[in-house]
Design an enzyme around this catalytic site. Structure first.
Site, short mmCIF file in Angstrom:
data_model
loop_
_atom_site.label_atom_id
_atom_site.label_comp_id
_atom_site.label_asym_id
_atom_site.label_seq_id
_atom_site.Cartn_x
_atom_site.Cartn_y
_atom_site.Cartn_z
N CYS A 83 164.65 -7.41 79.58
CA CYS A 83 165.67 -8.10 80.38
C CYS A 83 165.53 -7.81 81.87
O CYS A 83 165.11 -6.72 82.26
CB CYS A 83 167.06 -7.67 79.97
SG CYS A 83 167.37 -7.74 78.23
N ARG B 102 158.23 -9.62 82.62
CA ARG B 102 158.84 -8.54 81.84
C ARG B 102 159.14 -8.98 80.40
O ARG B 102 159.37 -8.13 79.55
CB ARG B 102 160.13 -8.07 82.53
CG ARG B 102 159.84 -7.37 83.85
CD ARG B 102 161.06 -7.31 84.73
NE ARG B 102 162.13 -6.53 84.17
CZ ARG B 102 162.40 -5.28 84.51
NH1 ARG B 102 161.66 -4.67 85.40
NH2 ARG B 102 163.41 -4.63 83.99
N TRP C 27 166.14 -10.47 76.70
CA TRP C 27 165.22 -10.23 75.58
C TRP C 27 166.10 -9.70 74.47
O TRP C 27 166.65 -8.60 74.57
CB TRP C 27 164.17 -9.21 76.02
CG TRP C 27 163.03 -9.02 75.08
CD1 TRP C 27 161.92 -9.81 74.98
CD2 TRP C 27 162.84 -7.95 74.16
NE1 TRP C 27 161.06 -9.29 74.03
CE2 TRP C 27 161.59 -8.15 73.51
CE3 TRP C 27 163.59 -6.83 73.81
CZ2 TRP C 27 161.10 -7.28 72.55
CZ3 TRP C 27 163.09 -5.97 72.84
CH2 TRP C 27 161.86 -6.20 72.22
N ASN D 17 171.35 -4.93 81.28
CA ASN D 17 170.12 -4.45 80.63
C ASN D 17 170.45 -3.17 79.89
O ASN D 17 171.23 -2.35 80.38
CB ASN D 17 169.04 -4.09 81.66
CG ASN D 17 168.43 -5.32 82.31
OD1 ASN D 17 168.76 -6.44 81.96
ND2 ASN D 17 167.54 -5.08 83.26
N GLY D 18 169.79 -2.96 78.74
CA GLY D 18 170.00 -1.71 78.00
C GLY D 18 170.83 -1.95 76.76
O GLY D 18 170.95 -3.07 76.27
N GLU E 24 142.31 0.05 71.07
CA GLU E 24 142.81 -0.67 72.25
C GLU E 24 142.31 -2.12 72.23
O GLU E 24 143.05 -3.05 72.54
CB GLU E 24 142.36 0.06 73.53
CG GLU E 24 142.66 -0.65 74.84
CD GLU E 24 144.12 -0.98 75.07
OE1 GLU E 24 145.00 -0.47 74.34
OE2 GLU E 24 144.40 -1.81 75.96
N LYS F 99 144.60 -5.52 72.22
CA LYS F 99 144.49 -6.67 73.14
C LYS F 99 144.40 -7.97 72.36
O LYS F 99 145.01 -8.97 72.71
CB LYS F 99 143.24 -6.56 74.03
CG LYS F 99 143.22 -5.51 75.12
CD LYS F 99 144.34 -5.62 76.11
CE LYS F 99 145.48 -4.85 75.67
NZ LYS F 99 146.32 -3.99 76.14
N GLU G 227 147.85 -8.81 70.83
CA GLU G 227 148.84 -9.23 71.84
C GLU G 227 148.53 -10.63 72.38
O GLU G 227 149.44 -11.43 72.56
CB GLU G 227 148.83 -8.24 73.02
CG GLU G 227 149.42 -6.89 72.71
CD GLU G 227 149.29 -5.91 73.86
OE1 GLU G 227 150.27 -5.23 74.18
OE2 GLU G 227 148.21 -5.79 74.46
N HIS H 38 135.60 3.79 52.91
CA HIS H 38 136.77 4.34 52.21
C HIS H 38 137.88 3.30 52.10
O HIS H 38 139.05 3.65 52.02
CB HIS H 38 137.27 5.59 52.94
CG HIS H 38 136.25 6.69 52.99
ND1 HIS H 38 135.77 7.30 51.86
CD2 HIS H 38 135.58 7.25 54.04
CE1 HIS H 38 134.87 8.22 52.21
NE2 HIS H 38 134.73 8.19 53.53
N LYS I 246 156.82 -6.55 78.84
CA LYS I 246 155.95 -5.68 79.63
C LYS I 246 156.45 -4.25 79.61
O LYS I 246 155.69 -3.31 79.44
CB LYS I 246 155.87 -6.20 81.07
CG LYS I 246 154.99 -5.37 81.99
CD LYS I 246 153.54 -5.58 81.67
CE LYS I 246 152.60 -4.75 82.51
NZ LYS I 246 151.32 -4.56 81.84
C1 G6P Z 1 154.88 -2.51 75.88
C2 G6P Z 1 153.78 -3.43 76.36
C3 G6P Z 1 152.42 -2.78 76.10
C4 G6P Z 1 152.37 -1.42 76.77
C5 G6P Z 1 153.50 -0.53 76.27
C6 G6P Z 1 153.60 0.78 77.05
O1 G6P Z 1 154.84 -2.42 74.50
O2 G6P Z 1 153.86 -4.67 75.70
O3 G6P Z 1 151.39 -3.61 76.63
O4 G6P Z 1 151.12 -0.81 76.52
O5 G6P Z 1 154.75 -1.20 76.44
O6 G6P Z 1 153.98 0.50 78.37
P1 G6P Z 1 153.95 1.57 79.53
O7 G6P Z 1 154.52 0.85 80.72
O8 G6P Z 1 154.81 2.72 79.09
O9 G6P Z 1 152.52 1.98 79.71
#
Ligand code: G6P
Length: 586
Positions: free
Chosen positions: A2, A27, A74, A100-101, A463, A467, A470, A486, A581
């Protein structure tokens, strides 16, 4: 997650608010709304969807008035509906809020307020704030007292902004960020500097447990004990203004492409802190490293670097899991917290647990004004500029760079880290996208993809799969090479694609053997390597570099692949569905 924006000034508020919300879209959110004060009443318009879509239908930016609040939501409490979107007016309609929160005690508060005759329309926790403010305001007829009484009853983490029927703005924060912008012809309140940076770079960072009251006679800040607080106005870095796509189609592509420049820049503005952190790490009794999502994958890489080069044991732990490992930390423990945003609630919670047990915190963070920095003994800046694309790209390689720098310092330069060479190698990878675009076209209709790596390349495989998940919504899984037989081998058939992270180092021949075993089951192999092989159906060439730094460069082609596969699948690479984000709720 948010976003909040509020404005009071000489210009029409709604267009400024809508633009600010658009700027903070990165965000992540699902609905949007604006409330303004005009002709002694509060007007509210809102809807489900993107800022521009909702604006087209609801004409948010045509609301009259020079005072207003806006929000992108959100969903946490209550579904994605117009009614649940913010702003939420009080039942009398004299106050509207954006929040927010999470308000933890919203159910009790709602019951009490309902008994007193206040009505609720939404299923959100947020609506209690407007009715609680209204209740106290009805009693005391003074905004400051009403805000104080309200925050004394709210439990949870929050930032909220409220507009009152006399045209006053008020905002308060508890563990959620809130920043005030001081413009030439008006004031701004936002959860993110980007919300107003095009209007002013002069800001006040509200501290935790503070609130602000803004009206035509100026701005006043108080703490939750009602004491006035004087804040210095700080200038935000002009780099925020760079947060535009420029000639790039998407922020994600821009940020991937910036890596040759951002990697040599990592931690440059915090050299002293880097030395201090190195010293802390050397003398730690026990050493831990934490993060969420991409930042956790960087933490996994740290485990290999610290043990191989610095001969130090460091335990990676997912931030949201820390709470389930009681007694982990002790006096003289060090916790390294990795976070791009510095606002991930899971990371902040982990840090608080560690601090309570007497541990010291070193944070490696991009947003140097974030809550994480305030909680840390030492903070090292990633210094990679704003990262807007929800999927972390350049912040990941900057995190790795900082970790390499720390390890290289501890081991007396045994890695001999040459960031210019790393940067040149990434420039080479980025110089031609055509091969990766061709592979991306093949991924369009597949449902599963695996990424395999051994040793330090396993966290890179994780990682890489993150990607792909996502950005493309394809089911992707990172596998440690040795685990193939395994279980995962049962999944390999002609519908499967497997990416092999296979640089020419000590893991090379074992990974190649795994590739052969997979190929024998009919799966298609994408090899990321500096050495070609017949086993690869597609070879993505990476330059040969010093064995120690392969992880920093080998992730880049997969970032590009995920980006182009997202375009093929017609998903939005900058704003993946359901993701945010910075996840500021637990
Ligand atoms: C969210 C984002 C991810 C990110 C994670 C950690 O889940 O969608 O892409 O890696 O937060 O974010 P930070 O700002 O703590 O690195």
């Amino acid at each position: 997650m948010c976003s909040i924006i509020a404005y009071l000034g000489l210009s029409p508020a709604a267009p400024i608010i809508v633009k600010g919300l658009k700027r903070m879209e990165y965000r992540g959110y699902d609905s949007v709304g604006v409330a303004t004060f005009s002709n002694n009443q509060i007007l509210v318009r809102k809807g489900v969807g993107k800022v521009l879509e909702v604006n087209k239908i609801a004409k948010l930016d045509e609301l009259s008035g020079t005072v207003g609040i806006g929000h992108t939501r959100w969903a946490t409490h209550g579904g994605v509906t117009e009614t649940n979107a913010h702003p939420h007016p009080s039942s009398a309609g004299e106050i509207a809020i954006v929040h927010n929160g999470i308000i933890q005690n919203h159910e009790e508060l709602k019951k009490e307020l309902q008994q007193k005759g206040y009505m609720f329309k939404s299923q959100t926790d947020s609506e209690v704030i407007s009715n609680l403010l209204q209740y106290h305001y009805d009693k005391v007829k003074e905004i400051k007292k009403a805000v104080l009484a309200t925050v004394s009853e709210l439990k949870g983490d929050y930032a909220f902004a409220a507009v009152f029927e006399d045209g006053t703005l008020a905002a308060a924060r508890l563990h959620e960020p809130l920043i005030i912008g001081i413009g030439k012809d008006g004031y701004f309140i936002s959860s993110d500097v980007l919300g107003f940076v095009e209007h002013t770079d002069e800001v006040i960072y509200l501290d935790n447990k503070e609130f602000v009251i803004i009206n035509n006679s100026g701005i006043k800040v108080f703490d939750f004990d009602a004491k006035p607080v004087q804040h210095k106005i700080t200038k935000v870095s002009k780099e925020f203004a760079d947060a535009y796509k420029g000639d790039y189609a998407h922020f994600t592509l821009k940020e991937i492409s910036e890596q040759p420049a951002t990697i040599p820049n990592a931690s440059n503005s915090t050299r002293l802190e880097l030395d201090l952190a190195t010293d802390f790490v050397k003398h730690a009794k026990t050493l831990y490293i934490t993060g969420s999502g991409t930042s956790y994958n960087a933490a996994l890489i740290a485990k290999f670097l610290f043990s191989k080069y610095a001969k130090i044991k460091i335990e990676p732990i997912i931030s949201s899991e820390v709470q389930f490992s009681p007694n982990m930390f002790e006096q003289q423990s060090i916790l390294i917290a990795l976070s791009q945003s510095g606002e991930s609630a899971d990371v902040l919670e982990a840090v608080k647990i560690a601090k309570d047990a007497g541990a010291k915190i070193i944070s490696i963070v991009n947003m140097m004004t974030s809550s994480l920095v305030h909680l840390s003994s030492i903070s090292i800046g990633l210094n990679c500029g704003p990262e807007i694309g929800v999927a972390a790209t350049k912040s990941f390689t900057s995190q790795l760079t900082v970790l390499y720098k720390i390890v290289d310092k501890i081991c007396g330069n045994c890695i001999g880290l040459d960031l210019n060479k790393v940067s040149e190698s990434i420039t080479k990878i980025l110089s031609d996208h055509s091969g990766i675009q061709e592979i991306a076209r093949k991924l369009k209709d597949i449902s599963d993809i695996y990424v395999l790596g051994r040793g330090i390349h396993y966290p890179i495989a994780s990682e890489a799969s993150l990607k792909l998940k996502e950005l493309t919504y394809i089911h992707a899984e990172g596998l440690p090479g040795g685990e193939l037989k395994h279980g995962p081998l049962a999944l390999m058939d002609s519908n499967t694609y497997v990416i092999m992270i296979n640089p020419n180092d000590s893991t090379y021949s074992d990974t190649l053997t795994s590739a052969q075993e997979i190929k024998a089951r009919g799966a298609k192999i994408i090899g990321i390597s500096d050495k070609p092989s017949d086993v690869y159906d597609y070879w993505v060439e990476i330059p040969q570099v010093d064995e120690s730094v392969y992880p920093i460069i080998e992730i880049v082609p997969v970032q590009l692949l995920a980006y182009y596969a997202a375009l093929e699948k017609d998903t939005d690479p900058d704003y993946p569905r359901n993701l945010a984000k910075s996840v500021t709720v637990k």
